[in-house]
Write a protein that holds these residues in place. Structure first.
Motif, PDB file in Angstrom:
ATOM      1  N   ALA A 182     -22.650  79.148 -20.116  1.00 41.50           N
ATOM      2  CA  ALA A 182     -24.025  79.401 -19.687  1.00 41.50           C
ATOM      3  C   ALA A 182     -23.976  79.709 -18.204  1.00 41.50           C
ATOM      4  O   ALA A 182     -23.398  78.953 -17.415  1.00 41.50           O
ATOM      5  CB  ALA A 182     -24.905  78.188 -19.958  1.00 41.50           C
ATOM      6  N   GLU A 207     -26.879  71.800 -13.490  1.00 40.24           N
ATOM      7  CA  GLU A 207     -25.780  71.061 -14.100  1.00 40.24           C
ATOM      8  C   GLU A 207     -26.290  69.866 -14.893  1.00 40.24           C
ATOM      9  O   GLU A 207     -25.805  69.573 -15.988  1.00 40.24           O
ATOM     10  CB  GLU A 207     -24.783  70.605 -13.034  1.00 40.24           C
ATOM     11  CG  GLU A 207     -24.008  71.751 -12.392  1.00 40.24           C
ATOM     12  CD  GLU A 207     -22.971  71.259 -11.397  1.00 40.24           C
ATOM     13  OE1 GLU A 207     -22.978  70.051 -11.062  1.00 40.24           O
ATOM     14  OE2 GLU A 207     -22.144  72.074 -10.951  1.00 40.24           O
ATOM     15  N   THR A 209     -29.342  69.419 -16.263  1.00 37.73           N
ATOM     16  CA  THR A 209     -30.053  69.884 -17.458  1.00 37.73           C
ATOM     17  C   THR A 209     -29.076  70.355 -18.520  1.00 37.73           C
ATOM     18  O   THR A 209     -29.206  70.023 -19.710  1.00 37.73           O
ATOM     19  CB  THR A 209     -31.020  71.022 -17.101  1.00 37.73           C
ATOM     20  OG1 THR A 209     -31.952  70.562 -16.116  1.00 37.73           O
ATOM     21  CG2 THR A 209     -31.780  71.497 -18.330  1.00 37.73           C
ATOM     22  N   ALA A 210     -28.089  71.137 -18.102  1.00 41.32           N
ATOM     23  CA  ALA A 210     -27.098  71.648 -19.055  1.00 41.32           C
ATOM     24  C   ALA A 210     -26.309  70.507 -19.685  1.00 41.32           C
ATOM     25  O   ALA A 210     -26.104  70.478 -20.903  1.00 41.32           O
ATOM     26  CB  ALA A 210     -26.154  72.619 -18.348  1.00 41.32           C
ATOM     27  N   GLN A 213     -28.460  68.667 -22.288  1.00 38.15           N
ATOM     28  CA  GLN A 213     -28.669  69.425 -23.514  1.00 38.15           C
ATOM     29  C   GLN A 213     -27.403  69.482 -24.366  1.00 38.15           C
ATOM     30  O   GLN A 213     -27.448  69.338 -25.590  1.00 38.15           O
ATOM     31  CB  GLN A 213     -29.140  70.852 -23.187  1.00 38.15           C
ATOM     32  CG  GLN A 213     -30.509  70.928 -22.526  1.00 38.15           C
ATOM     33  CD  GLN A 213     -31.625  70.439 -23.426  1.00 38.15           C
ATOM     34  OE1 GLN A 213     -31.620  70.692 -24.629  1.00 38.15           O
ATOM     35  NE2 GLN A 213     -32.572  69.719 -22.866  1.00 38.15           N
ATOM     36  N   LEU A 221     -19.323  68.846 -22.778  1.00 44.43           N
ATOM     37  CA  LEU A 221     -19.254  69.617 -21.547  1.00 44.43           C
ATOM     38  C   LEU A 221     -17.822  69.572 -21.032  1.00 44.43           C
ATOM     39  O   LEU A 221     -17.276  68.496 -20.794  1.00 44.43           O
ATOM     40  CB  LEU A 221     -20.215  69.038 -20.501  1.00 44.43           C
ATOM     41  CG  LEU A 221     -20.369  69.852 -19.223  1.00 44.43           C
ATOM     42  CD1 LEU A 221     -21.090  71.162 -19.512  1.00 44.43           C
ATOM     43  CD2 LEU A 221     -21.140  69.047 -18.182  1.00 44.43           C
ATOM     44  N   THR A 224     -18.148  72.194 -15.034  1.00 46.01           N
ATOM     45  CA  THR A 224     -19.210  72.941 -14.377  1.00 46.01           C
ATOM     46  C   THR A 224     -18.604  73.717 -13.217  1.00 46.01           C
ATOM     47  O   THR A 224     -17.680  73.235 -12.556  1.00 46.01           O
ATOM     48  CB  THR A 224     -20.303  72.002 -13.848  1.00 46.01           C
ATOM     49  OG1 THR A 224     -19.723  71.083 -12.916  1.00 46.01           O
ATOM     50  CG2 THR A 224     -20.934  71.224 -14.990  1.00 46.01           C
ATOM     51  N   LEU A 246     -30.636  75.627 -24.307  1.00 44.56           N
ATOM     52  CA  LEU A 246     -30.441  75.864 -22.878  1.00 44.56           C
ATOM     53  C   LEU A 246     -31.377  76.966 -22.379  1.00 44.56           C
ATOM     54  O   LEU A 246     -32.019  76.833 -21.335  1.00 44.56           O
ATOM     55  CB  LEU A 246     -28.982  76.243 -22.602  1.00 44.56           C
ATOM     56  CG  LEU A 246     -27.954  75.116 -22.656  1.00 44.56           C
ATOM     57  CD1 LEU A 246     -26.544  75.691 -22.557  1.00 44.56           C
ATOM     58  CD2 LEU A 246     -28.187  74.106 -21.541  1.00 44.56           C
ATOM     59  N   LEU A 259     -31.174  82.723 -17.298  1.00 42.28           N
ATOM     60  CA  LEU A 259     -29.891  82.221 -17.811  1.00 42.28           C
ATOM     61  C   LEU A 259     -29.378  83.176 -18.879  1.00 42.28           C
ATOM     62  O   LEU A 259     -30.157  83.833 -19.576  1.00 42.28           O
ATOM     63  CB  LEU A 259     -30.090  80.826 -18.412  1.00 42.28           C
ATOM     64  CG  LEU A 259     -28.834  80.063 -18.827  1.00 42.28           C
ATOM     65  CD1 LEU A 259     -28.076  79.586 -17.581  1.00 42.28           C
ATOM     66  CD2 LEU A 259     -29.206  78.858 -19.692  1.00 42.28           C
ATOM     67  N   VAL A 261     -26.182  83.268 -22.001  1.00 40.29           N
ATOM     68  CA  VAL A 261     -25.198  82.442 -22.699  1.00 40.29           C
ATOM     69  C   VAL A 261     -24.326  83.347 -23.563  1.00 40.29           C
ATOM     70  O   VAL A 261     -24.838  84.258 -24.237  1.00 40.29           O
ATOM     71  CB  VAL A 261     -25.883  81.376 -23.580  1.00 40.29           C
ATOM     72  CG1 VAL A 261     -24.840  80.568 -24.356  1.00 40.29           C
ATOM     73  CG2 VAL A 261     -26.744  80.443 -22.720  1.00 40.29           C
TER      74      VAL A 261
END
Length: 357
Positions: A182, A207, A209-210, A213, A221, A224, A246, A259, A261
């Motif tokens: 993303a 970062e 928020t991602a 989610q 994850l 980042t 996202l 954004l 993805v």
């Protein structure tokens, strides 16, 4: 002044260091400096060469033969060497353990110091220095943060072990995963326009928020990269939900840039918590060509969604089934084939636009 502080101050003065820095070091490490690297290696029963490799792998600079190591350093060397001697780890694997642990905890330590302790150690009263506040604060926080770190680590190890046990033996290293990137659109332009503090707040919000989610919907994850996050999921359905969530979440935030993805599904090599391979490269390339606020996936990803019953490969498939509203509602996602195009390093690919039905 306590005797320990006096000795710390004298040692720091001789080494050209700040007295409080040495005093904090002793508090955090739980022991005073006692050994040179050679003495530590000899006491641990480890060759100097292996000790140096472990030390560098953990991310620490060479210190010559300064007396800067503690009993904890000796114990760490002894433990790593013991795992090798017992045949539980090869020497190269032990070095990798040291490196992965060092890299992960270094980032954590930097973040906690910069964002956490720095704010809390603002002098509460005029005339007090930050140094005067730091020692008692660290003394109170250290045991609590240590226990929390161990708790989270054990939870993560339990989750990772469960995934390995439930996967096929052939997938222990090379596994089939859904990989997603993303990426914030126009981030380079933002860096020129925003103040440093504003830019930092935007990156942290993105970062956070991602990460929330990805975790909430069953993904992991991986890392980042400021304006970009890399995540994986065990199946395309999970990754598809994360990717769309996202976009939906970021689109609802007026302060957040657009954004895009990109996701791909296939064999991935996992190593030291990271992922590598053609599937990862393809997901990255798809991200770079994705339209604003949209999700692109590769053909294998689209096919896997179809096989799982999460999406029809075309709306014609739904029409051919003579589907009524109930039949159509069984699909979570919709897929639209895009123009085939060459992708640098990967040949010609056919992206699919992924949306929610």
């Amino acid at each position: 002044m306590p005797a320990a502080y006096g000795r710390a101050g004298e040692a720091a003065a001789e080494a050209g260091e700040h007295p409080l820095a040495l005093r904090l070091e002793q508090l955090i490490l739980g022991a005073p400096r006692r050994y040179t690297p050679f003495q530590a290696a000899r006491t641990a029963g480890v060759s100097m060469d292996l000790a140096a490799r472990f030390w560098r792998a953990m991310g620490f600079a060479d210190i010559g033969q300064a007396k800067a190591l503690t009993e904890a350093d000796v114990l760490a060397l002894r433990r790593l060497a013991g795992l090798v001697e017992a045949g539980l780890l090869s020497e190269s694997m032990a070095v990798q353990v040291a490196r992965s642990t060092g890299q992960t905890t270094a980032r954590l330590a930097d973040w906690q110091t910069d964002s956490f302790l720095e704010g809390l150690t603002e002098p509460p009263e005029p005339g007090m220095t930050r140094a005067e506040v730091a020692y008692p604060l660290v003394e109170l926080l250290l045991p609590e943060l240590e226990e929390f770190l161990i708790y989270v680590w054990r939870r993560q190890v339990a989750a990772a072990t469960s995934r390995v046990v439930q996967s096929d033996d052939e997938e222990a290293v090379d596994r089939r995963l859904a990989v997603g990137f993303a990426d914030l659109v126009g981030f380079t332009r933002l860096t020129r326009r925003l103040e440093e503090e504003e830019l930092g707040e935007l990156v942290e919000a993105f970062e956070t928020t991602a990460a929330d989610q990805v975790a909430a919907y069953g993904g992991r994850l991986i890392k980042t990269l400021g304006d970009e996050v890399l995540f994986v999921a065990d199946d395309p359905g999970t990754a598809a939900e994360i990717g769309i969530r996202l976009i939906e979440t970021m689109t609802g935030d007026e302060m957040m840039p657009a954004l895009r993805v990109g996701m791909a599904f296939g064999t991935v090599t996992t190593r030291m918590g990271d992922v590598f391979g053609t599937t990862v490269n393809l997901a990255s390339r798809l991200t770079s060509i994705a339209p604003r606020d949209s999700v692109l996936v590769d053909g294998d990803f689209a096919e896997a969604l179809g096989e799982a019953g999460d999406a029809p490969l075309s709306e014609a498939d739904v029409d051919a089934e003579g589907a009524d509203a109930a039949d159509s509602a069984k699909y979570r996602f919709a897929l639209q084939p895009m123009w085939r195009r060459p992708v640098r390093g990967l040949g010609v690919v056919e992206p699919w636009l992924l949306t929610r039905r």
